[in-house]
Structures are given as structure tokens and as C-alpha cells.
Design a protein around this motif. Sequence first.
Motif, short mmCIF file in Angstrom:
data_model
loop_
_atom_site.label_atom_id
_atom_site.label_comp_id
_atom_site.label_asym_id
_atom_site.label_seq_id
_atom_site.Cartn_x
_atom_site.Cartn_y
_atom_site.Cartn_z
N ASP A 64 41.07 46.33 39.00
CA ASP A 64 42.12 47.33 38.94
C ASP A 64 42.66 47.47 37.52
N GLN A 65 41.77 47.45 36.54
CA GLN A 65 42.11 47.66 35.12
C GLN A 65 43.00 46.57 34.54
N LEU A 105 48.42 29.72 43.24
CA LEU A 105 47.47 29.40 44.31
C LEU A 105 48.22 28.83 45.51
N PRO A 106 47.72 29.11 46.69
CA PRO A 106 48.39 28.60 47.89
C PRO A 106 48.46 27.08 47.89
N ILE A 154 39.71 34.61 44.87
CA ILE A 154 39.84 35.75 43.96
C ILE A 154 39.18 36.99 44.56
N ARG A 155 38.01 36.76 45.12
CA ARG A 155 37.26 37.90 45.67
C ARG A 155 38.08 38.59 46.78
N ASP A 156 38.70 37.76 47.64
CA ASP A 156 39.41 38.35 48.77
C ASP A 156 40.77 38.91 48.38
N LYS A 157 41.44 38.26 47.40
CA LYS A 157 42.83 38.65 47.13
C LYS A 157 42.95 39.61 45.95
N LEU A 158 42.13 39.44 44.93
CA LEU A 158 42.36 40.19 43.68
C LEU A 158 41.36 41.30 43.44
N PRO A 189 32.49 43.58 45.54
CA PRO A 189 32.44 42.12 45.35
C PRO A 189 31.06 41.62 44.93
N GLU A 190 30.01 42.40 45.21
CA GLU A 190 28.67 41.92 44.86
C GLU A 190 28.47 41.87 43.36
#
Lengths: 87, 639
Positions: free
Chosen positions: A6-7, A15-16, A31-35, A40-41
Motif C-alpha cells: 500500500d505504498q 506483534l501479538p 505480515i502476509r495476512d495483516k499487512l 501474496p505470491e
Amino acid sequence: MELLFDQQHTVKVQLPAKEGNFSIRELLPWIRDKLLRERPELFMQGDTVRPGVLVLINDVDWELEGELEYQIAEGDRITFISTLHGG
Amino acid sequence: MTFSATAQAMSSPPSARVRMLPPPNAMTTLHQAPELLRGPCNDDPFEEQMLWAFRHNQNVFVSARSTVMPASVAQGRLAHLARQLGTMCSRVENDRMETAAPSPAIATAAAASTVPLTQHQQRRRLLREMPCAKCKTARPKVVVRQDAFCVECFQRNVGAKFRTVLGKLRTPVEDAGGRAQMMVAYSGGTASRVLLQLADEYNKASRSQRFAGFYLCHVDESALAQDQDAATAFLEGVRRVAAEFTFTYVEEKLENIFDSDDPASMPAQKHWMLSVMPTRLQSSSIFAEELRAVLQQTTLCNAEKLRLLFSRIQSATTREDILEYFRQVLLRRAARRHECAAVWTADTATRVAIRTIANMAKGRGATLSHETAQTSELDEHGIAVWRPMRDTLDKEAVLYVYQRALSMPPPLRWPHHHRPRGKASIGRLSQDFIVGLERDFPATANTVTRTVGKLTPSAALDPTRRCPLCQRPADQDAADWNRLCTVATLDALRAGLADAKNSLPNLPLTFSDVVVTSSSTTGDRGDAKCGDTTAECCGSVNAGASTSCCENKAIKDSGTDDKPIDLLPTLCYGCFVNMRDLPAVLTFDPSRQDVDVCFPLPTFVGDMARQRVREEQLREHIQDFLLDDSDEGDANDEV
């Protein structure tokens, strides 16, 4: 790489809470799921980063820090850089 | 054909030892392309063992000097290394290596490991505990291939590689005792940013002032960008970076490729597209609505022409190829205008390796050395392309920019780069292949680059016969090869048109979108009595007994007339294949009762093709007057 996030150039993350330390192996899917905003590939392949993506931990090549097994400490700066063209 | 010839060439030098070893799960690839991946490894017992070990899933290890050894030897070496390291580390001060004794990690690596690790993983485990491979004191921060370096040594190393390559290159101007001007190509990407930085440092450092001056050329591709705001911001960023340097900044707009090299000699064309004789054309071209509408327009601006062409190219591979050729033509054009002797491009070792694989897959093996060597052959204006970063990896370039925090333009997404998957084009696929191998075999790119560096241009390749589209030397027998492998021709269509234009809807589906134009260009063409036969007897190189009337006229006219060009025989094989993906419009020329195929290509393609045809005709024309030397090749050279 910024385009995937997202630029944004720099992201500060909390982190949780979890027992024990976070390793890079656990950080990447997080990171892949949240950011990650798209595709994602282009970031991950299997359980690690896609070939051609460099990872630096506090400006040191992650290959010298144990790669996926590195235990993240408070205040660590983790950098992802893509060497790929047209990615 | 081209591919097998190249593969042989790659494996023929006895010193070429291909060490690009695939991971165990890629053994199928190994069997599929044995000559490429394995190379002549029979002379090396270590490599034989290595391959055996791979097949049987044995643990193997590559040492710092990339000597291959089986696991048992490696373990002994590792234990020895760990002992040495322990004594050495105790002498190093605290900012550097904190470890005073062999750490558990080394012990683990040195002991017979029960978990099978790849050779590179083993190596990396060891690197963690070793000092910088160059200065042997500082703590390493960067891994390049199999060695770890500290930041200072790494950056010095990048500069040294650059200077080494430059030291080997010379221009004809320098040979004559002068000082040449150079042009650095800057795309806005990381590698070319490093090139720019290194060129500047080289220029400042060389006391003798080796070069007379530097130009900095950026090819502005914003005409193709979807997001115009982002493209403008990117261009602004490029200009800001360029302003940091003392080099003269030159900007070339990609759409200006449609301008002629020399505006004075630009022929008065009936339309801006390139008319091509339809003989031996393969039939998968599309005949788009937009093209039909714009065919008659002469007021179309260059950017619109460019977008029209690129939006209609059928495959991403062709799109990338054409873009690359246009860029290079523009760079050479700018270099010629500013009297530069060479264009420096930021082709890194990784890029060169990817191009090697991709070009062989595309059937461009014949010109591999031209496109991958430290310097290309001189073109017809005496301009060369230099690749001073040919020994630098993409990883090194990216880290160099990051560590020195070099200024970069904002990131930009080009529409032609934006493809869903890696399999979008041959280039992308080759990139995935090389970069994927690099992860476990970090010497892959350098190995491929070194191997391809041993290639020299084939003697059968005449450097003066260039392909009009890609400007590379074209194989002489490409035309015959094209004829042999062509599956469809337009003969049926032409016969149908000659019989009755009304039967158009009954033609095969591919040709249904034929445009019938009533061009009134007979006046331009001049002598009407030759009109019908010109294309027949002069366009075809094989027409032996042509009348002198026609031939002379063709030689005289082909430079200025806009009659169809017999383009396809002049193309190289790779471009011939690409032509199938280009958009085309069929036009019917009533004055000749014949069909033309028009491609929205720039005029330089037509100019060059006409020149080629003219030269071939001249060659044939004076063939009988030449002294009969040993063979035909010599006779041609004298022309």
C-alpha cells in the motif's frame, strides 16, 4: 516492494503477545495476512520469502542471522527488498 | 535450429565447466536439458561425485573457492576450520567478533549433521561465525555468493568489479589516441542507479580523465503508463536524481521512436504504418477495429501510435522484446546525436544470465554473444553498448543502493510489467528460473555469465546484415528457415481478391476483417507500366531474370517509395516469430490489385529493410561482374 504494501515505506508493528519470542518463520505469514495488500505470491513462496526478495535484520543479511530461525527482539528493524524486475 | 547450435557452442570450449547444479527436485530439468545444465563434466571427478551425491540425496558441500567435495571430506574440513576459527577469534577485538571459542553452531555444523542440509545452508551456518572474507577482521553483514563481507569491503568490491570491466574495454576513438564521450543509460531502476553512481566516481577518480565527457540518457516510457500522475512523479524523480550529477541530462521519449532517424529523408507515406508484402506471412495476426479506423489518419500523434501498438501486441514476450528494441534504438540515436562512442547499460550478471536463458528459448541464440558480452559489436555508426556491471549481481546492486541510501525515484508500476504470474512471458519465466536457482546455488548467475562469455559470434553471421526490427545481425539463412517452417500463406486470400472483391465474407475467418482501402497513390508511384510487376519481380530476391527496367526502378525507388517492403526475409528468426503477435491490417490496393499488410511499426524498421533489400539487389546485380574468388562469401565481402 512498497507497491505490495500500500505504498508504505516503513511500517511499525506491535506483534501479538505470545509466549517466548517470535521468529521470522512466524513473522512472514503474519505480515502476509495483516499487512500485505495484494498478490501474496510475490512476497512468499512456501514458508519463506520468494526467491529474489532480500531480507535484512538490522541491516545485516538474514543469511548471517539464521534466516527463518532468527528470534525477533524488541526494536529490531527488518527490511525486505526485491531484486526482481517488474515485480 | 538456432538453439541446438548454441547449445553446442556453449559446451564446446574444453575449459567451460558448467557448475550450475540443480537441486535434487529439479533432476527432471537436468535430464531435459543435459547439455546446458551439466556441461562437459566428465573430465572432473569431483563433479561426477557431486552429481552422484545429488542423485542419491547425499549431503554435499561447496567450499569458499567453489571446489566441490563429497560430504565426508567436507566434514573433515569443517572441523579443521572450526579449530582454526577458535584460535583466530580470540585475537579479534570486541566490536568485531565476540565469539572467543568455537560456538555450538560451528560444532553442530562440523559434526556429522543428521538433518540433510543443502550445501548452501551448511555454508551459511558457517559464515555466521566467520569474519569478513576480505579484511578478515570486521563483522560481516552481507553474503555475496559463498562469502560474507563487511559493509566497507562489500562496497569497495562492487566498485572494483566495475573498474575491472571498464579497464578491459576500449573505444576506437581511444585507439586513435583521442578521448571519447560516453552515454550512461539510466532507467530509474536500482541497477542503473548504481551504474550512475559508479560512473560518476570513476570519472572523478581517474586522474587522466579517460573520457571526454558523460551524457546521461533516460528513456521516458510514460506514454505507456496507466497512472499518469505516478508516471509524472517518477519522471520528476528521475530528473531530480540526474540533477545530482554533473553529466549532461538527455531525455528521450519512447513515442519518438516513430520519428524518422533523419527527418529530411522521411518518405511521403500514404499512411504511417509499415506496408509489408504479404508473402509467407503467418496468419495469426489480428486485424483490430481501432487499427482499421486509424489506418487513414495521418494526424495521429506518436504517443497514440505507441499505445495502439502496445495495447494490441498479443503476447507479453513480444511486448517486452519490442520495448527493449525501441529503447536501444533510442539510446543509440541519442548517442549518435551527442557523438558518444558507447552507451553504458546496467546489465548485471543476473540480468545477463536471465537473458541468456530467455534468448535461447526465443531462438535468438545466434546473437547471444552480441547481447551478453562486456561490449557489443559496433553498429553501423560505430557505437557500442558497454556493460560495465556484467560481473555484479542484482543483489549487490540492490544492497549498494540500500546501504548508501542513494536517491531513487518513487516506485512506479508499469502496465506492461504487471502480470498475474511468473509464467507471463519467457523473460519472466527465465527470471524465476535463475533467481530460484540462486537461492541454493548462489554462483548460478556468475557461472552462466562466465560460460556465455566464452561464446564468439558465428562466422556465418554477417554483422552488416542486420535485422531491421531488433538491429541485431540476422542469420543469412533465416529467410529459408522461415519459408520451411511457415504453415500458412496469404496466397489463397490474394487469389480470392483478384477474382472478386465481393467474395470477402467467404474467406477464412482469420482474414474476414480485411480493409479495402482506395488509396490513390498511383501518382506517387510514377511509371504505371511497371506498377503491376514491380512487386513481383523486384520484391522477390529469388527472381533471377528480371528486366533491367524493373530492377533499376526498384533500386532507385525503394528508398523513397512507400510501396510494400518484402520485410519478412530480412528479419531474424526471433523477430519473425514476434511478428505473429503484432497487430496488422490488411489493405487492398486497387492500383496493383494486390493485398498489403500494414504493421504499426516505426519508420526506422522500413528504412532499414529497404536498405537491406537494396543491398541484396545490388549484390545480385553486380554478381556476374565480380571476380570469382574462392567462394561466394568472399565475393560478398568485397561488395
